[in-house]
Motif scaffolding. Structure first.
Motif, mmCIF file in Angstrom:
data_model
loop_
_atom_site.group_PDB
_atom_site.id
_atom_site.type_symbol
_atom_site.label_atom_id
_atom_site.label_comp_id
_atom_site.label_asym_id
_atom_site.label_seq_id
_atom_site.Cartn_x
_atom_site.Cartn_y
_atom_site.Cartn_z
ATOM 1 N N ALA A 245 0.836 -1.194 0.000
ATOM 2 C CA ALA A 245 0.000 0.000 0.000
ATOM 3 C C ALA A 245 0.875 1.249 0.000
ATOM 4 C CB ALA A 245 -0.900 0.013 1.242
ATOM 5 N N PRO A 246 0.367 2.359 -0.524
ATOM 6 C CA PRO A 246 1.095 3.627 -0.420
ATOM 7 C C PRO A 246 0.966 4.251 0.963
ATOM 8 C CG PRO A 246 -0.958 3.961 -1.589
ATOM 9 C CD PRO A 246 -0.839 2.481 -1.353
ATOM 10 N N PHE A 247 -0.085 3.858 1.700
ATOM 11 C CA PHE A 247 -0.320 4.413 3.039
ATOM 12 C C PHE A 247 -1.272 3.480 3.769
ATOM 13 C CE2 PHE A 247 -3.653 5.961 0.297
ATOM 14 C CZ PHE A 247 -4.804 5.925 1.080
ATOM 15 N N LEU A 248 -1.416 3.683 5.061
ATOM 16 C CA LEU A 248 -2.384 2.952 5.864
ATOM 17 C C LEU A 248 -3.214 3.934 6.677
ATOM 18 C CD1 LEU A 248 -0.484 -0.127 7.395
ATOM 19 C CD2 LEU A 248 -2.167 -0.136 5.543
ATOM 20 N N THR A 249 -4.519 3.770 6.641
ATOM 21 C CA THR A 249 -5.412 4.501 7.534
ATOM 22 C C THR A 249 -6.361 3.483 8.145
ATOM 23 O OG1 THR A 249 -6.874 5.013 5.665
ATOM 24 C CG2 THR A 249 -5.275 6.697 6.303
ATOM 25 N N LEU A 250 -5.838 2.708 9.081
ATOM 26 C CA LEU A 250 -6.595 1.642 9.709
ATOM 27 C C LEU A 250 -7.184 2.112 11.037
ATOM 28 C CD1 LEU A 250 -4.093 -1.293 9.061
ATOM 29 C CD2 LEU A 250 -6.178 -0.755 7.777
ATOM 30 N N PRO A 251 -8.281 1.486 11.487
ATOM 31 C CA PRO A 251 -8.885 1.909 12.752
ATOM 32 C C PRO A 251 -8.012 1.603 13.968
ATOM 33 C CG PRO A 251 -9.986 -0.054 11.893
ATOM 34 C CD PRO A 251 -9.090 0.445 10.822
ATOM 35 N N GLN A 252 -7.213 0.515 13.886
ATOM 36 C CA GLN A 252 -6.404 0.174 15.042
ATOM 37 C C GLN A 252 -5.160 1.056 15.121
ATOM 38 O OE1 GLN A 252 -6.619 -1.915 12.337
ATOM 39 N NE2 GLN A 252 -4.751 -3.102 12.078
ATOM 40 N N HIS A 253 -4.633 1.164 16.347
ATOM 41 C CA HIS A 253 -3.376 1.860 16.570
ATOM 42 C C HIS A 253 -2.344 0.856 17.079
ATOM 43 C CE1 HIS A 253 -5.725 5.443 15.966
ATOM 44 N NE2 HIS A 253 -4.656 6.191 16.102
ATOM 45 N N TYR A 254 -1.090 1.223 16.959
ATOM 46 C CA TYR A 254 0.004 0.320 17.299
ATOM 47 C C TYR A 254 0.750 0.821 18.527
ATOM 48 C CZ TYR A 254 -0.943 -1.404 12.607
ATOM 49 O OH TYR A 254 -1.558 -1.920 11.506
ATOM 50 N N ASN A 255 1.290 -0.137 19.280
ATOM 51 C CA ASN A 255 2.077 0.235 20.448
ATOM 52 C C ASN A 255 3.422 0.822 20.045
ATOM 53 O OD1 ASN A 255 0.084 -0.722 22.215
ATOM 54 N ND2 ASN A 255 0.891 -2.811 22.116
ATOM 55 N N ASN A 256 3.991 0.280 18.987
ATOM 56 C CA ASN A 256 5.286 0.748 18.499
ATOM 57 C C ASN A 256 5.358 0.577 16.987
ATOM 58 O OD1 ASN A 256 6.972 1.173 21.128
ATOM 59 N ND2 ASN A 256 6.038 -0.852 21.391
ATOM 60 N N LYS B 4 4.701 11.426 9.722
ATOM 61 C CA LYS B 4 3.340 11.885 10.004
ATOM 62 C C LYS B 4 2.345 10.732 9.964
ATOM 63 C CE LYS B 4 4.402 16.192 10.590
ATOM 64 N NZ LYS B 4 4.330 16.774 11.966
ATOM 65 N N MET B 5 2.529 9.818 9.024
ATOM 66 C CA MET B 5 1.640 8.670 8.953
ATOM 67 C C MET B 5 1.821 7.779 10.179
ATOM 68 S SD MET B 5 1.296 5.742 6.000
ATOM 69 C CE MET B 5 2.993 5.225 6.230
ATOM 70 N N ALA B 6 3.065 7.508 10.547
ATOM 71 C CA ALA B 6 3.337 6.665 11.705
ATOM 72 C C ALA B 6 2.798 7.302 12.980
ATOM 73 C CB ALA B 6 4.834 6.407 11.830
ATOM 74 N N ALA B 7 2.985 8.606 13.125
ATOM 75 C CA ALA B 7 2.525 9.300 14.334
ATOM 76 C C ALA B 7 1.014 9.225 14.477
ATOM 77 C CB ALA B 7 2.992 10.748 14.317
ATOM 78 N N SER B 8 0.307 9.158 13.343
ATOM 79 C CA SER B 8 -1.155 9.071 13.397
ATOM 80 C C SER B 8 -1.631 7.670 13.743
ATOM 81 C CB SER B 8 -1.757 9.505 12.053
ATOM 82 O OG SER B 8 -1.548 8.519 11.049
ATOM 83 N N LEU B 9 -0.737 6.664 13.613
ATOM 84 C CA LEU B 9 -1.116 5.272 13.827
ATOM 85 C C LEU B 9 -0.636 4.707 15.159
ATOM 86 C CD1 LEU B 9 -0.353 3.851 10.263
ATOM 87 C CD2 LEU B 9 -2.611 4.133 11.275
ATOM 88 N N VAL B 10 0.237 5.429 15.857
ATOM 89 C CA VAL B 10 0.791 4.917 17.099
ATOM 90 C C VAL B 10 -0.030 5.405 18.280
ATOM 91 C CG1 VAL B 10 2.406 6.812 17.590
ATOM 92 C CG2 VAL B 10 3.001 4.475 18.269
ATOM 93 N N ASN B 11 -0.116 4.580 19.318
ATOM 94 C CA ASN B 11 -0.812 4.975 20.534
ATOM 95 C C ASN B 11 -0.125 6.182 21.178
ATOM 96 O OD1 ASN B 11 -2.842 2.965 20.514
ATOM 97 N ND2 ASN B 11 -1.391 1.453 21.324
ATOM 98 N N GLY B 12 -0.897 6.917 21.932
ATOM 99 C CA GLY B 12 -0.363 8.138 22.542
ATOM 100 C C GLY B 12 0.854 7.910 23.405
#
Length: 362
Positions: A88-99, A116-124
């Protein structure tokens, strides 16, 4: 053998303790084998490593309209035990990742987009790790990473470094279209608007070699045309606008390139067949003509094995009297390499930097 960045991750294998990891653009297909006990997602923006990791067919055919309509970004996916592999060129999935681990790309703009993409997918409370070679710019990579959190160096070895960034606050959703840029070109009286993403060849500009190739192509092309290593789809788009009767397919190893191509075609109200592949390896479609500004003609001094394989594969896909048109750096010995496979090789144009060649299968 593992790549140097993967060897550094292997050296720090204790970092991978729990589930919930996303790995972005691994440089090889083997490091994740060491994480078989964990639930891991892997984002591949390049089809060669994806196909090897996910054990899928050598190429995938898509429709440009389907690419435009994807909401998750996923072109193809495969589950291998506890690992999900996405092309994929990008991911916009509902789940977030721990790392999340990012393998440092070549282009700084591409790296900025991945952050920016990774920051949007990682848990706070999660972290982003970046691994890369010193010669690839990892020593300055922390500056951009500072935009999303606190950065520390975890380790250095194998002429590589591993950085860790603890995310200090939740980041906004990622929108790939905010990273698309557009520029206008006019070749052979054909105007077109080109869409391009960071990490795509000749981002935000028309390459001089591509322009020369398009200006010198003959007007008698017929049938099925392959725009090989299509990048943002410039060659195929201009040909289709100039000669609407042509049936053009677009091939690239990069999901970012294929996404850009789909948007380039949409800008001209065109559609087309889009192919993801590692070179022409495994491709069995037949084409009357192949047109290309190939990606492997710079930086190669003595090892022409990749080039030779491409030329042999191109001849395999062409019928009798089919042709390969290509532009390459002038100093490279393409006439001789083409002549080893094709019986008729002609130089159509030449500048101080580039040569345009036509090779016919007889």
């Amino acid at each position: 053998m593992l790549s140097a960045p993967s060897q550094l991750l292997e050296r720090n294998i204790d970092v991978f303790k729990d589930d919930g990891w996303l790995i972005i653009n691994p440089a090889d297909a083997y490091f994740t084998d060491q994480l078989s006990h964990l639930s891991v997602d892997v984002l591949h923006q390049y089809y060669d490593i994806y196909a090897e990791s996910a054990r899928v067919i050598p190429y995938t055919i898509l429709d440009s309209r389907d690419i435009l309509n994807t909401s998750t970004g996923i072109f193809s996916q495969q589950k291998i035990n506890k690992h999900h592999h996405y092309f994929a060129p990008f991911l916009t999935l509902p789940q977030h990742y721990n790392n999340i681990v990012i393998y440092l790309p070549k282009a700084k703009a591409h790296y900025s987009m991945l952050i920016k993409m990774a920051a949007s997918l990682v848990n706070g409370s999660g972290s982003i790790y970046v691994v890369g070679e010193n010669k690839g710019g990892i020593k300055s990579a922390g500056k951009l990473l500072n935009s999303v959190g606190e950065v520390e160096k975890v380790d250095s070895a194998r002429h590589c470094s591993l950085l860790r960034c603890e995310i200090t606050h939740q980041q906004p959703s990622f929108d790939i279209n905010q990273w698309l840029s557009y520029f206008d070109i006019n070749i052979n009286g054909q105007a077109a608007t080109i869409a391009s993403l960071p990490g795509v060849f000749s981002h935000e500009a028309l390459d001089e070699g591509t322009q020369l190739l398009l200006e010198k192509l003959p007007s008698n092309l017929r049938g099925n045309i392959l725009d090989f290593a299509c990048g943002a789809g410039i060659i195929g788009c201009i040909l289709k606008r100039q000669f609407p009767h042509l049936n053009i397919s677009y091939l690239d190893v990069s999901a970012l390139a294929l996404y850009s191509t789909a948007h380039t075609l949409a800008e001209s109200e065109l559609t087309g067949t889009v192919m993801a592949a590692n070179g022409l390896h495994g491709v069995d479609e037949q084409f009357n003509n192949i047109v290309t500004n190939p990606p492997f003609h710079t930086g190669i001094k003595t090892d022409y094995s990749v080039t030779k394989r491409f030329i042999a594969d191109a001849a395999r896909l062409l019928p009798r009297n089919g042709s390969l048109h290509m532009v390459a750096n002038r100093f490279l010995p393409y006439p001789g390499l083409l002549g080893e496979v094709f019986s008729h090789v002609q130089t159509l144009a030449q500048t101080s930097r580039f040569s345009v060649y036509r090779a016919v299968k007889e």
